[in-house]
Design a protein around this motif. Structure first.
Motif, short mmCIF file in Angstrom:
data_model
loop_
_atom_site.label_atom_id
_atom_site.label_comp_id
_atom_site.label_asym_id
_atom_site.label_seq_id
_atom_site.Cartn_x
_atom_site.Cartn_y
_atom_site.Cartn_z
N ALA A 33 -2.27 -4.54 -12.22
CA ALA A 33 -2.41 -4.01 -10.86
C ALA A 33 -3.73 -4.41 -10.21
O ALA A 33 -3.80 -4.60 -8.99
CB ALA A 33 -2.29 -2.48 -10.87
N GLY A 44 8.04 2.74 -7.78
CA GLY A 44 6.72 2.12 -7.90
C GLY A 44 6.22 1.53 -6.59
O GLY A 44 5.14 1.89 -6.11
N GLN A 81 -2.90 3.81 -11.71
CA GLN A 81 -2.19 4.47 -10.61
C GLN A 81 -1.74 5.87 -11.01
O GLN A 81 -1.47 6.14 -12.18
CB GLN A 81 -0.99 3.64 -10.18
N PHE A 89 3.21 3.26 -4.58
CA PHE A 89 2.02 2.40 -4.60
C PHE A 89 1.50 2.22 -3.17
O PHE A 89 0.29 2.30 -2.92
CB PHE A 89 2.36 1.05 -5.22
N TYR A 140 1.18 -0.89 -13.08
CA TYR A 140 0.57 0.19 -12.27
C TYR A 140 -0.63 0.79 -13.00
O TYR A 140 -0.77 2.00 -13.09
CB TYR A 140 1.63 1.25 -11.95
#
Length: 470
Positions: A205, A283, A235, A287, A232
């Protein structure tokens, strides 16, 4: 030291009688009650009981501060007198949740998810602080760092950094475990889900922005549908949302699949469906939302630093009272991932110090020996990052120390906000908080620490002259 039956009966009477107790348990220092009605509590009577050092309500629980060691004896006597069954902390949380509105429940859910993983995050922050001392330039040797002058320490610092970064690198794994457990699913599947989202086969990421600029983002082709092959790391929202979906899918399958086939069907199908949904929809959407939220906070503190610092510095302690402060942990973690540091956590550390200073001042202005003792022990606790005893046992109880504390916190927060002070990670929220601050910001942060020590202390003493208290 024994506990007189009469003393415990006074506590029971003060909280509205045994019929007002839905459930009760205790932690290291406090009795924790789920009460049917907190309106029946007589706080004045309760705080006059010899063994009681303070009381407060939070997240639907009414807590009575007794003290380490003695709380066990008080609780045992309370169980004996009332006839209530011993309850676990989880029982109390479930019973107390009935008293919360939807917003409070949502905030409590976030708290229940992040609090269990907080030790890992704080430990990582403390170790990153040690690494900062070893690798930060200009701390001890002009423009050089310790590892540049003493090269034998370079690999030591490197290992410390690796250990510290593990919690942040695999943060979705920690959140996945805690979130799925909270949502009623299998914690093991939560761990797998979190680690799946940071699998080494995915584009990291942290390199996503550069990959977009270069046009090198890898994609899966699912029958014509292009899905970004992106991880991710660091995150929060993607794994939280995915964990909720996973828990519901698992629960639905558990109801429908016969026991003989559960091992072969429930976990594989749950992970398969959640995995596809996570990479295709959950996601990317979360995100984007996380980036918008982060950009909003960054804009506020870049363009309106003074105002942002004033508001957050003044409101953080009141937010602790409501439990809403837990929501900022997710924002801190997102900021660390997106911009390499957080400007929120330094203000949290200063707020803790301010509460400790106001509590310490009460030791000098109060004539009550019980208040004096509670004030100094609560101040020490706040200086080490735990503010609840100072906040609920002393400052809110007398009000003016609380006003003094948030005033000092607001001034210090404005000072560090306009000077762009950031922390590399979340660490110990007290006097040792400087370890998590970027070394180049240490000077400004130390000045702000002095502000939160001096102003709340002096202001509490000044305000005490106009108030009547014991």
């Amino acid at each position: 030291m024994g506990v007189k039956e009469q003393t415990v009966e006074q506590i029971i009477e003060a909280i509205g009688g045994k019929d007002n107790i839905a459930a009760a348990t205790h932690c290291v220092t406090r009795l924790r009650f789920a009460l049917k009605s907190e309106d029946k509590v007589n706080k004045t009577m309760l705080e006059n009981v010899d063994v009681v050092k303070g009381c407060f309500s939070t997240n639907g629980q009414f807590q009575v501060v007794i003290g380490q060691g003695l709380v066990n004896k008080v609780y045992d006597e309370l169980v004996k007198i009332t006839g209530i069954e011993s309850a676990s902390k989880e029982d109390i949380k479930n019973a107390a949740e009935k008293n919360l509105n939807p917003l409070q429940r949502a905030i409590k859910t976030l708290g229940d998810i992040f609090i269990p993983i907080l030790p890992a995050i704080v430990t990582a922050g403390l170790l990153m602080g040690i690494n900062n001392v070893l690798t930060g330039k200009g701390i001890f040797y002009g423009d050089l760092s310790v590892v540049e002058v003493h090269k034998q320490w370079k690999d030591v610092a490197d290992i410390i950094n690796l250990i510290a970064n593990t919690s942040f690198t695999f943060l979705p794994g920690l959140i996945g475990w805690s979130a799925v457990k909270k949502f009623g699913g299998s914690p093991l599947l939560g761990i797998i889900l979190g680690l799946m989202l940071v699998h080494p086969a995915l584009l990291n990421a942290w390199g996503y922005g550069e990959a977009i600029a270069k046009g090198t983002v890898p994609y899966w082709n699912l029958f014509g549908l292009k899905v970004a092959k992106v991880g991710y790391q660091g995150q929060v929202l993607p794994v939280l949302a995915s964990a909720y979906v996973l828990s519901n899918i698992e629960a639905a399958l558990n109801k429908r699949v016969p026991d003989a086939f559960k091992l072969l069907i429930v976990a594989p199908v749950t992970l398969l469906i959640t995995g596809f949904l996570s990479f295709i929809a959950i996601g990317p959407v979360t995100f984007t939302i996380a980036n918008v939220i982060t950009s909003g906070f960054v804009t506020i503190f870049n363009k309106f630093s003074l105002l942002g610092g004033l508001i957050f510095g003044a409101l953080y302690a009141p937010l602790v009272i409501t439990g809403m402060h837990h929501t900022f942990l997710a924002v801190d973690l997102q900021l660390i991932t997106n911009i390499g540091g957080t400007f929120i956590w330094p203000m949290v550390a200063l707020s803790n110090i301010a509460q400790g200073s106001a509590s310490l001042a009460m030791m000098f202005v109060s004539k009550d020996e019980k208040v004096k003792g509670l004030s100094v022990t609560s101040a020490i606790s706040a200086y080490l990052g735990i503010t609840e005893p100072a906040l609920f046992g002393v400052n809110i109880r007398f009000k003016f120390p609380f006003i003094a504390a948030i005033t000092g916190s607001a001034i210090a927060a404005m000072f560090i906000a306009i000077n762009k002070v950031k922390a590399t990670s979340i660490g110990i929220g007290g006097l040792l908080g400087f370890l998590s601050i970027f070394p180049k910001n240490w000077g400004v942060f130390f000045i702000s620490m002095v502000i939160t020590i001096v102003i709340p202390f002096i202001l509490t003493i000044i305000l005490s002259k106009t108030k009547k208290f014991n």
